[in-house]
Each structure stands twice: as structure tokens, then as C-alpha cells.
Write a protein that holds these residues in place. Structure first.
Motif, PDB file in Angstrom:
ATOM      1  N   UNK A 161       0.812  -1.219   0.000  1.00 26.25           N
ATOM      2  CA  UNK A 161       0.000   0.000   0.000  1.00 26.25           C
ATOM      3  C   UNK A 161       0.847   1.272   0.000  1.00 26.25           C
ATOM      4  N   UNK A 162       1.977   1.318   0.712  1.00 26.20           N
ATOM      5  CA  UNK A 162       2.825   2.507   0.597  1.00 26.20           C
ATOM      6  C   UNK A 162       3.247   2.801  -0.841  1.00 26.20           C
ATOM      7  N   UNK A 163       3.487   1.756  -1.646  1.00 25.80           N
ATOM      8  CA  UNK A 163       3.828   1.981  -3.053  1.00 25.80           C
ATOM      9  C   UNK A 163       2.660   2.608  -3.799  1.00 25.80           C
ATOM     10  N   UNK A 164       1.445   2.216  -3.452  1.00 23.18           N
ATOM     11  CA  UNK A 164       0.252   2.794  -4.085  1.00 23.18           C
ATOM     12  C   UNK A 164       0.134   4.278  -3.731  1.00 23.18           C
ATOM     13  N   UNK A 165       0.378   4.616  -2.475  1.00 20.65           N
ATOM     14  CA  UNK A 165       0.299   6.018  -2.067  1.00 20.65           C
ATOM     15  C   UNK A 165       1.364   6.839  -2.788  1.00 20.65           C
TER      16      UNK A 165
END
Length: 215
Positions: A161-165
Motif C-alpha cells: 500500500x505505501x507503493x500505491x500512495x
């Protein structure tokens, strides 16, 4: 609210924004500032003003609330974004989405590139497109480069999810909204997502609404 004119020096735009108390106004889709590539940061704001601006972005992100906010979303066309996600989600969601806590950080002049070919698709929303969410397939891992607010170089691989953000906020700095990358048939109101599509993955939504997911 109209955004500050891009003809006014950016430091003056920021000073004008910060003159008001409380969270900064968030620009909604349809404003040209969200469609113009942001200008690389190269000292346009003195360190003290940059620090005040970053803190205002942080307060605005928290108040919204959101997990990221890019400078163009408050009408400032600079390549600066703030990110933070406490990830208050159930364990099942954490595992499915790779949603782990992301401590507060500032990205200056960020860019990203995919690492490997794996892609992951999940519902996303945006503070500049209030009330709606859609499924976006994105690289599951990316290499993030750029700098922090102190000018220290950033070069790391981010996943889950950090990569998505990171991708969502960096896209803002390129004039790209998440809807540009979304599956159109997945577009759903916040209420519909909460009532129908709140499963850890969007597989059920894909079957019911008729959109593909990456394999």
C-alpha cells in the motif's frame, strides 16, 4: 474557490495560502492546476516558508482525512507531497493489500518506476475527487527517487500500500488523477464501496460490475 494564479511568484502564493487559519482549501477536479505538471522544486521557497508549507499540508491531510496530499491539490504547482498512513485496518485487509503503517514523510521532486511485473488492483479515492472511488491496477513494487524536505536524496524500493500512495501522489505532480488509470466500470460512490465492496480485494466488485483485474 479558484486557485492562485500561476503568474504570481509561488512564494507569494504560499504566503497567501498560509495567511488564513485552519486547514488549506483542497482543489477539486476540474481546476487546471491539477492537470499541469508541477514545477520542480529548486529553492522557490525559503527553508522557513517551506517548513511552514509542509506543516500546513500535513495538517490539511490529517483534517481531510487522507493518507497523502500533493501541493497541486492546494493550488500550488510545485513537486512536493506529504504522505502518512497509520493503517488502522483489520489483519485480513492488511495481508491482502500490503497495508502497513507509513510514517509521515515529505517527497520533493519524486519519481517512480516499476520494479518487476507484478500488478495489484484495489479501490482508490482522492481528496480532489470527493465522494467516489474506483479500482486502479498499479505496480506492486516501485523504485522511488527524489529528495526529502531537507534536500537529502531518496532512492528506495517501496511495496504494498505505501507503493500505491507514492504512485498516487507522484501522479498528482505530473497532472494525472487516479481516474485516468482506473477501470471506468468500477467507479463507485463511497457509500457503495462501504455497503457492497468493502471486501479485502475487489474480486467481487469486478464480477458484479464487469471489469477486468490483472492476472
Amino acid at each position: 474557490m479558484s486557485t492562485p494564479s500561476h503568474r504570481v511568484p509561488v512564494a507569494e502564493q504560499v504566503e497567501e495560502l498560509l495567511a488564513a487559519e485552519g486547514p488549506l482549501p483542497i482543489v477539486a477536479a476540474g481546476d487546471p492546476v491539477l492537470r499541469r505538471p508541477a514545477e520542480p522544486f529548486d529553492g522557490q521557497l525559503e527553508p522557513a516558508l517551506l517548513a511552514r508549507f509542509v506543516e500546513a499540508l500535513r495538517r490539511t491531510m490529517h483534517a481531510a482525512p487522507g493518507v497523502g496530499l500533493a501541493a497541486p491539490q492546494v493550488g500550488i504547482g510545485l513537486r512536493i507531497a506529504v504522505l502518512e498512513d497509520p493503517a488502522p485496518v483489520p489483519e485480513e485487509v492488511r495481508r491482502a493489500r500490503g497495508r502497513v503503517p507509513l510514517p509521515f514523510r515529505v517527497l520533493v521532486n519524486p519519481s517512480y518506476e516499476p520494479v518487476g511485473g507484478e500488478r495489484a488492483a484495489f479501490f482508490e479515492g482522492c481528496l480532489s475527487v470527493p465522494g467516489w472511488q474506483a479500482v486502479v491496477a498499479r505496480p506492486a513494487r516501485v523504485r522511488l527517487t527524489g529528495a526529502d524536505e531537507h534536500g537529502r536524496a531518496v532512492d528506495e524500493v517501496v511495496s504494498g500500500w505505501p507503493a500505491r500512495i507514492v504512485q498516487h501522489e507522484t501522479d498528482h505532480l505530473d497532472g494525472v488523477l487516479y481516474l485516468d488509470r482506473a477501470e471506468p466500470r468500477s467507479l463507485s460512490s463511497h457509500q457503495a464501496v462501504a455497503e457492497r465492496w468493502n471486501q479485502p480485494t475487489p474480486e467481487e466488485a469486478a464480477r458484479a460490475l464487469g471489469f477486468p483485474l490483472p492476472r
